[in-house]
Design a protein around this motif. Structure first.
Motif, mmCIF file in Angstrom:
data_model
loop_
_atom_site.group_PDB
_atom_site.id
_atom_site.type_symbol
_atom_site.label_atom_id
_atom_site.label_comp_id
_atom_site.label_asym_id
_atom_site.label_seq_id
_atom_site.Cartn_x
_atom_site.Cartn_y
_atom_site.Cartn_z
ATOM 1 N N ALA A 92 24.228 32.889 56.213
ATOM 2 C CA ALA A 92 23.385 32.334 57.277
ATOM 3 C C ALA A 92 23.137 30.841 57.103
ATOM 4 O O ALA A 92 23.188 30.079 58.075
ATOM 5 C CB ALA A 92 22.052 33.076 57.334
ATOM 6 N N TRP A 136 16.009 41.128 69.593
ATOM 7 C CA TRP A 136 17.427 41.326 69.295
ATOM 8 C C TRP A 136 17.756 42.801 69.083
ATOM 9 O O TRP A 136 18.883 43.230 69.347
ATOM 10 C CB TRP A 136 17.841 40.497 68.090
ATOM 11 C CG TRP A 136 18.143 39.077 68.461
ATOM 12 C CD1 TRP A 136 17.308 37.997 68.383
ATOM 13 C CD2 TRP A 136 19.370 38.589 69.004
ATOM 14 N NE1 TRP A 136 17.943 36.871 68.841
ATOM 15 C CE2 TRP A 136 19.215 37.206 69.222
ATOM 16 C CE3 TRP A 136 20.594 39.179 69.324
ATOM 17 C CZ2 TRP A 136 20.217 36.407 69.748
ATOM 18 C CZ3 TRP A 136 21.603 38.391 69.844
ATOM 19 C CH2 TRP A 136 21.420 37.025 70.058
ATOM 20 N N ILE A 147 24.466 43.034 74.803
ATOM 21 C CA ILE A 147 25.536 42.582 73.894
ATOM 22 C C ILE A 147 26.780 43.443 74.060
ATOM 23 O O ILE A 147 27.894 42.934 74.252
ATOM 24 C CB ILE A 147 25.062 42.601 72.425
ATOM 25 C CG1 ILE A 147 23.825 41.715 72.240
ATOM 26 C CG2 ILE A 147 26.187 42.161 71.495
ATOM 27 C CD1 ILE A 147 24.065 40.265 72.538
ATOM 28 N N TRP A 163 25.130 48.652 66.466
ATOM 29 C CA TRP A 163 24.794 47.449 65.705
ATOM 30 C C TRP A 163 23.777 47.698 64.599
ATOM 31 O O TRP A 163 23.894 47.137 63.515
ATOM 32 C CB TRP A 163 24.263 46.381 66.659
ATOM 33 C CG TRP A 163 25.329 45.739 67.487
ATOM 34 C CD1 TRP A 163 25.705 46.076 68.752
ATOM 35 C CD2 TRP A 163 26.172 44.646 67.107
ATOM 36 N NE1 TRP A 163 26.726 45.263 69.189
ATOM 37 C CE2 TRP A 163 27.027 44.377 68.198
ATOM 38 C CE3 TRP A 163 26.286 43.864 65.960
ATOM 39 C CZ2 TRP A 163 27.978 43.364 68.177
ATOM 40 C CZ3 TRP A 163 27.231 42.857 65.926
ATOM 41 C CH2 TRP A 163 28.061 42.607 67.024
ATOM 42 N N TRP A 172 25.713 41.947 60.254
ATOM 43 C CA TRP A 172 26.006 40.851 61.184
ATOM 44 C C TRP A 172 24.931 40.721 62.262
ATOM 45 O O TRP A 172 24.686 39.619 62.770
ATOM 46 C CB TRP A 172 27.381 41.054 61.810
ATOM 47 C CG TRP A 172 28.470 40.767 60.823
ATOM 48 C CD1 TRP A 172 29.298 41.662 60.230
ATOM 49 C CD2 TRP A 172 28.798 39.480 60.279
ATOM 50 N NE1 TRP A 172 30.140 41.020 59.350
ATOM 51 C CE2 TRP A 172 29.862 39.689 59.359
ATOM 52 C CE3 TRP A 172 28.315 38.199 60.470
ATOM 53 C CZ2 TRP A 172 30.425 38.637 58.646
ATOM 54 C CZ3 TRP A 172 28.871 37.150 59.758
ATOM 55 C CH2 TRP A 172 29.919 37.378 58.860
ATOM 56 N N ALA A 173 24.260 41.804 62.591
ATOM 57 C CA ALA A 173 23.131 41.707 63.518
ATOM 58 C C ALA A 173 22.014 40.865 62.898
ATOM 59 O O ALA A 173 21.382 40.043 63.576
ATOM 60 C CB ALA A 173 22.612 43.105 63.859
ATOM 61 N N ILE A 176 23.203 37.164 62.934
ATOM 62 C CA ILE A 176 23.113 36.590 64.283
ATOM 63 C C ILE A 176 21.669 36.257 64.628
ATOM 64 O O ILE A 176 21.374 35.166 65.153
ATOM 65 C CB ILE A 176 23.714 37.564 65.318
ATOM 66 C CG1 ILE A 176 25.231 37.676 65.122
ATOM 67 C CG2 ILE A 176 23.393 37.109 66.742
ATOM 68 C CD1 ILE A 176 25.881 38.770 65.953
ATOM 69 N N THR A 177 20.761 37.168 64.327
ATOM 70 C CA THR A 177 19.340 36.931 64.624
ATOM 71 C C THR A 177 18.806 35.750 63.833
ATOM 72 O O THR A 177 18.099 34.889 64.377
ATOM 73 C CB THR A 177 18.515 38.188 64.304
ATOM 74 O OG1 THR A 177 19.044 39.299 65.022
ATOM 75 C CG2 THR A 177 17.063 37.989 64.658
ATOM 76 N N TRP A 180 20.408 32.446 65.094
ATOM 77 C CA TRP A 180 19.870 32.104 66.419
ATOM 78 C C TRP A 180 18.485 31.484 66.314
ATOM 79 O O TRP A 180 18.178 30.503 66.990
ATOM 80 C CB TRP A 180 19.814 33.360 67.293
ATOM 81 C CG TRP A 180 19.090 33.153 68.591
ATOM 82 C CD1 TRP A 180 19.586 32.636 69.751
ATOM 83 C CD2 TRP A 180 17.710 33.451 68.860
ATOM 84 N NE1 TRP A 180 18.609 32.594 70.718
ATOM 85 C CE2 TRP A 180 17.448 33.075 70.202
ATOM 86 C CE3 TRP A 180 16.666 33.986 68.102
ATOM 87 C CZ2 TRP A 180 16.200 33.242 70.788
ATOM 88 C CZ3 TRP A 180 15.418 34.147 68.691
ATOM 89 C CH2 TRP A 180 15.206 33.773 70.018
#
Length: 304
Positions: A92, A136, A147, A163, A172-173, A176-177, A180
């Motif tokens: 990340a 999310w 998504i 997910w 990966w969720a 991504i969160t 973001w």
């Protein structure tokens, strides 16, 4: 004769300086004491608790020495959570740095509606991590989330990705969160650092015919490196204690496949009520972080 005349002046100057220093310490002492109380008392209290066997059913506890630490060092679940936290950090943090840097470089120049877009880009950073995780989770829902619908539209066929159920997708969720929400933090700091780069050096490099990549790596990057280092340190520590978003997304599941250090300690301390064991984990993590931060600051020559 001269020395006799100057001596009282010197003495009065020294006494004045000493008096000012004493007054300064009088004003600073309450603040220092409060900071030490707030910062150090919980640590020493946890240290004392970690040498006992206090649990939800045994609140009195007795002295057990290093038994909790021995148990902790052989706990595979603890080390799995530790490694998982480091993995999230390793993935990340570079992504946040790269995206934040690219956005800052893009908005460094004058763009249409620049202020509006910058304000919109900063919004995720002011959202509560619990809210971000919940949002999310809804977006990743395999039945109604957008998504999967977007992926299915691109692929041209129905796609069902679980997910927050499949371990590799849940990881990966989380990434991504996290990216973001906290890329805007890196973006704002880097944008502020770029605004302070010496324009005369940039203009001189352009006159000499230096390319954009050469200007960036030779002038811009060294100029903003101190800010980048501090931003990475702050975000690194923040990612290391990640809890809110992961808890809302997966609760550490499926099983304990996305369990981070913070979730591990929360479950052991506030669900299993294994207080002394949790205190030992807290002390160990704090010591590791303290040593790591000290070495980093020494490397950056911020604290000597």
């Amino acid at each position: 004769m001269t020395d006799a005349v100057l001596t009282p002046t010197k003495l009065s100057g020294r006494s004045l300086k000493t008096g000012r220093r004493a007054i300064g310490w009088r004003f600073a002492t309450p603040a220092i004491a409060l900071i030490l109380l707030i910062g150090l008392f919980p640590f020493f209290w946890s240290l004392a608790v970690s040498f006992q066997n206090i649990t939800g059913s045994n609140r009195a506890g007795i002295w057990v020495g290093f038994a909790n630490y021995e148990r902790l060092l052989s706990d595979l679940r603890f080390w799995a959570a530790f490694g998982r936290t480091l993995l999230i950090l390793a993935v990340a943090l570079p992504l946040e740095l790269i995206f934040g840097l690219l956005l800052a470089l893009h908005f460094q120049a004058d763009r249409p509606f620049k202020r509006l877009f910058v304000a919109l880009l900063v919004l995720p950073a002011v959202v509560s991590p619990m809210v971000a995780g919940s949002m999310w989770r809804l977006m990743f829902d395999h039945k109604f989330g957008p998504i999967n619908q977007i992926i299915a539209w691109v692929a041209g066929e129905p796609v069902v990705l679980l997910w927050v159920i499949k371990p590799y997708l849940a990881f990966w969720a989380i990434i991504i969160t996290e990216v973001w929400q906290w890329t805007p933090f890196m973006f704002v700091l880097i944008l502020a650092a770029l605004a302070n780069v010496d324009r005369e050096q940039l203009e001189a490099a352009e006159i000499d015919g230096a390319g954009r990549f050469r200007v960036f790596f030779k002038i811009v990057l060294p100029a903003i490196m101190p800010v980048l280092a501090i931003a990475l340190l702050i975000r690194g520590l923040d990612v290391f204690r990640i809890f809110d978003a992961v808890w809302q997304l997966t609760r550490g599941g499926p099983g304990n496949k996305t369990e981070t250090l913070s979730i591990f300690m929360y479950i052991r301390g506030f669900q299993s009520f294994d207080t002394s064991y949790t205190a030992a984990a807290v002390v160990l993590v704090l010591l590791v972080l303290s040593i790591a931060v000290t070495l980093i600051l020494k490397r950056l020559r911020i604290a000597r």
